[in-house]
Design an enzyme around this catalytic site. Structure first.
Site, PDB file in Angstrom:
ATOM      1  N   HIS A 242       0.882  -1.031   0.151  1.00  0.00           N
ATOM      2  CA  HIS A 242      -0.179   0.136   0.100  1.00  0.00           C
ATOM      3  C   HIS A 242       1.611   1.351  -0.150  1.00  0.00           C
ATOM      4  O   HIS A 242       1.800   0.830   0.642  1.00  0.00           O
ATOM      5  CB  HIS A 242      -1.025  -0.562   1.480  1.00  0.00           C
TER       6      HIS A 242
ATOM      7  N   ALA B  77       6.619 -24.191   6.888  1.00  0.00           N
ATOM      8  CA  ALA B  77       6.105 -23.512   7.531  1.00  0.00           C
ATOM      9  C   ALA B  77       5.783 -22.007   7.405  1.00  0.00           C
ATOM     10  O   ALA B  77       6.847 -21.555   8.000  1.00  0.00           O
ATOM     11  CB  ALA B  77       5.535 -24.291   8.483  1.00  0.00           C
TER      12      ALA B  77
ATOM     13  N   ALA C 189      11.469 -22.713   7.688  1.00  0.00           N
ATOM     14  CA  ALA C 189       9.823 -22.217   9.023  1.00  0.00           C
ATOM     15  C   ALA C 189      10.228 -20.875   9.416  1.00  0.00           C
ATOM     16  O   ALA C 189      10.698 -20.410  10.045  1.00  0.00           O
ATOM     17  CB  ALA C 189       9.844 -23.362   9.404  1.00  0.00           C
TER      18      ALA C 189
ATOM     19  N   LYS D 176      23.176 -20.903   4.715  1.00  0.00           N
ATOM     20  CA  LYS D 176      24.761 -21.147   3.439  1.00  0.00           C
ATOM     21  C   LYS D 176      24.037 -21.622   2.832  1.00  0.00           C
ATOM     22  O   LYS D 176      23.062 -21.523   2.118  1.00  0.00           O
ATOM     23  CB  LYS D 176      25.050 -23.173   4.723  1.00  0.00           C
TER      24      LYS D 176
END
Length: 188
Positions: A93, A126, A144, A167
């Site tokens: 935005h 995740a 994750a 890495k």
């Protein structure tokens, strides 16, 4: 009683699966490009800008995905796998309009949106967030919970908030051998 409950759960799962299969047909047809063997769960995900979304062959996008790409393209390569609840957003935005609430600033500038490219053979863990203007190099792994705000090179392992290269997956010799085995030659 347990048999009845288990039966109801199985029927519910089957109905959800069938509903997603039907919806997936229409969502895939609405995309800029959708390869073969693509797995998506549209009934439990939030996809905006399907006309600007391209997904390569055999990519798997789980339920709970949030992909917003209305003004800038989202391009996902082949054989990409996402962990639960990925978020990809190709725009922002405006926050520079004096005298207007951010919510009321609907006019966009070109720099408010930028494409996201996820190359082939990437795995994101995740709850990963990938923001505008990022290219994730082929063969990379995104840890994750990472918030990716900058591009990363092929075969890198990236993590953190904001994400950074932790890495490399392979040595340069291993990359050449890996690509020879997968592609029959060394990719540039």
């Amino acid at each position: 009683m347990k048999k009845i409950l288990n039966f109801v759960i199985k029927v519910s799962s089957l109905l959800s699966y069938l509903y997603d299969r039907v919806l997936a047909f229409f969502y895939k047809a609405s995309m800029k490009h959708c390869g073969k063997g693509v797995y998506i769960r549209p009934s439990s995900s939030d996809f905006k800008g399907l006309w600007n979304m391209s997904i390569g062959d055999y990519t798997s996008i789980p339920k709970g995905s949030v992909f917003f790409c209305t003004e800038a393209e989202l391009r996902i390569g082949k054989k990409v796998i996402f962990g639960p609840h990925p978020t990809i957003i190709t725009g922002d935005h405006r926050i520079d309009v004096v005298g207007k609430y951010i919510m009321d600033s609907h006019e966009k500038l070109p720099e408010n949106d930028a494409p996201v490219v996820i190359e082939d053979d990437v795995w994101t863990g995740a709850n990963v967030t990938i923001l505008k203007g990022v290219t994730i190099g082929r063969g990379s792994v995104i840890a994750a919970g990472a918030v990716v705000t900058k591009s990363c090179p092929p075969y890198s392992i990236v993590g953190g908030v904001p994400a950074k290269v932790l890495k490399m997956r392979f040595t340069s010799g291993e990359i050449k051998e890996h690509e020879r085995m997968l592609y029959g030659k060394t990719k540039s």
